[in-house]
Scaffold this active site. Structure first.
Site, PDB file in Angstrom:
ATOM      1  N   GLU A  13      -0.524   4.651  -3.450  1.00 42.53           N
ATOM      2  CA  GLU A  13      -0.410   5.955  -4.109  1.00 42.53           C
ATOM      3  C   GLU A  13       0.255   5.858  -5.489  1.00 42.53           C
ATOM      4  O   GLU A  13       0.069   6.749  -6.322  1.00 42.53           O
ATOM      5  CB  GLU A  13       0.335   6.939  -3.196  1.00 42.53           C
ATOM      6  CG  GLU A  13      -0.515   7.308  -1.981  1.00 42.53           C
ATOM      7  CD  GLU A  13       0.209   8.111  -0.914  1.00 42.53           C
ATOM      8  OE1 GLU A  13      -0.445   8.933  -0.254  1.00 42.53           O
ATOM      9  OE2 GLU A  13       1.425   7.915  -0.718  1.00 42.53           O
ATOM     10  N   GLY A  79      -4.589  14.869   4.840  1.00 44.94           N
ATOM     11  CA  GLY A  79      -5.668  15.265   5.730  1.00 44.94           C
ATOM     12  C   GLY A  79      -6.042  16.707   5.422  1.00 44.94           C
ATOM     13  O   GLY A  79      -5.175  17.572   5.300  1.00 44.94           O
ATOM     14  N   MET A 173       2.721  13.719   5.457  1.00 46.29           N
ATOM     15  CA  MET A 173       3.913  13.272   6.158  1.00 46.29           C
ATOM     16  C   MET A 173       5.180  13.210   5.290  1.00 46.29           C
ATOM     17  O   MET A 173       6.176  12.648   5.721  1.00 46.29           O
ATOM     18  CB  MET A 173       3.638  11.892   6.806  1.00 46.29           C
ATOM     19  CG  MET A 173       2.453  11.937   7.770  1.00 46.29           C
ATOM     20  SD  MET A 173       2.034  10.366   8.531  1.00 46.29           S
ATOM     21  CE  MET A 173       3.414  10.136   9.638  1.00 46.29           C
ATOM     22  N   GLU A 174       5.140  13.782   4.077  1.00 50.74           N
ATOM     23  CA  GLU A 174       6.314  13.669   3.190  1.00 50.74           C
ATOM     24  C   GLU A 174       6.672  14.912   2.384  1.00 50.74           C
ATOM     25  O   GLU A 174       7.834  15.060   1.957  1.00 50.74           O
ATOM     26  CB  GLU A 174       6.130  12.512   2.177  1.00 50.74           C
ATOM     27  CG  GLU A 174       6.016  11.137   2.771  1.00 50.74           C
ATOM     28  CD  GLU A 174       4.595  10.803   3.253  1.00 50.74           C
ATOM     29  OE1 GLU A 174       3.640  11.487   2.793  1.00 50.74           O
ATOM     30  OE2 GLU A 174       4.440   9.901   4.084  1.00 50.74           O
ATOM     31  N   ASP A 197      -9.111  12.405   4.494  1.00 44.24           N
ATOM     32  CA  ASP A 197      -9.705  12.535   5.843  1.00 44.24           C
ATOM     33  C   ASP A 197      -9.558  13.980   6.287  1.00 44.24           C
ATOM     34  O   ASP A 197      -8.966  14.788   5.573  1.00 44.24           O
ATOM     35  CB  ASP A 197      -8.975  11.608   6.834  1.00 44.24           C
ATOM     36  CG  ASP A 197      -7.499  11.952   6.941  1.00 44.24           C
ATOM     37  OD1 ASP A 197      -6.699  11.339   6.208  1.00 44.24           O
ATOM     38  OD2 ASP A 197      -7.141  12.858   7.708  1.00 44.24           O
TER      39      ASP A 197
HETATM   40  N1  ADE Z   1      -2.170  11.794   5.277  1.00 42.77           N
HETATM   41  C1  ADE Z   1      -3.476  11.643   5.068  1.00 42.77           C
HETATM   42  N2  ADE Z   1      -4.185  11.963   6.181  1.00 42.77           N
HETATM   43  C2  ADE Z   1      -3.278  12.327   7.111  1.00 42.77           C
HETATM   44  C3  ADE Z   1      -3.365  12.749   8.450  1.00 42.77           C
HETATM   45  N3  ADE Z   1      -4.544  12.871   9.068  1.00 42.77           N
HETATM   46  N4  ADE Z   1      -2.210  13.035   9.102  1.00 42.77           N
HETATM   47  C4  ADE Z   1      -1.023  12.911   8.490  1.00 42.77           C
HETATM   48  N5  ADE Z   1      -0.871  12.512   7.230  1.00 42.77           N
HETATM   49  C5  ADE Z   1      -1.991  12.223   6.528  1.00 42.77           C
END
Ligand code: ADE
Length: 230
Positions: A13, A79, A173-174, A197
């Protein structure tokens, strides 16, 4: 002069950013490497935190307290929840919440702890600037709630639950842990994510496939933001 923190969670990143900045000075501190540099006359400090809320809170704190940054930009992947978001699309957070923070047993809403807030807003000036950068680049830019938790979500039920409870458009996640730190230290901050995703059963495979290309989309946009900041 302002010093701008640029953060990611993973090496991929921030790698496209490190390729473009100049006068890099590396410092190892607290189990991580920090890169002070310049970009188009601006002073920046760059780091990737490692994945998750705890590491990202630590790195954000160090960028602000040790390296003297007075603004923070986060670049990375997420995501997608909003069905309009496809791989590579960009979204900025208008607010961030912690989807895995749960003291509902005491009658509190999901994502809430006393003296905190469920949804932490990002800096409105940086959001406005992002929209003008997007217009100049001719790329679409979504804005919405981003939900953060210490889980890689690869499950449509969990994803739908997060969408419903937090009205979230994307998840990662951050972001929310960085928001907690920046709020506490009164530092304007901005969270940009490119979709890697759809947090569904294919998410693991898609993440591995698209991490690098989506991270690059986000990083290139962040550098245009740095250039545009007054
Ligand atoms: N970052 C990118 N895709 C993610 C996902 N599916 N879950 C958590 N963090 C992500």
């Amino acid at each position: 002069m302002k010093k701008i923190a640029i953060m990611g969670a993973m090496r991929e990143e921030i790698a496209p950013i490190l390729e473009k900045v100049e006068n890099i000075k590396e410092t190892d501190y607290a189990g991580n490497t920090y890169y002070e540099a310049t970009y188009k006359g601006k002073s920046v400090a760059i780091a990737y935190s490692k994945i998750g809320k705890v590491f990202s809170a630590l790195t954000a704190t160090i960028l602000i307290e040790k390296f003297g940054c007075d603004m923070l930009l986060f670049s990375g992947v997420a995501g997608g929840i909003d069905p309009d978001l496809n791989v590579g699309d960009l979204i900025i957070a208008d607010g961030l919440c912690q989807h895995d923070l749960d003291i509902t047993a005491f009658g509190h809403p999901h994502g809430f702890v006393p003296e905190g807030e469920v949804c932490m807003p990002t800096d409105p000036h940086l959001r406005r600037l992002a929209h003008s950068v997007a217009q100049k680049r001719g790329v679409p830019l979504k804005e919405g709630v981003i939900a953060t938790g210490d889980q890689f979500v690869a499950n449509t039920e969990r994803k739908s639950w997060i969408a419903e409870i937090f009205n979230a458009h994307a998840l990662e996640m951050e972001g929310a842990s960085v928001a907690v730190v920046c709020n506490a230290l009164d530092i304007p901050f901005f969270i940009l994510r490119a979709i890697s995703d759809s947090a569904d059963m294919d998410a693991g495979f898609d993440f591995d496939t698209f991490l690098e290309s989506s991270a690059k989309q986000s990083a290139e946009f962040i550098l245009d933001m740095v250039e545009a900041i007054e």
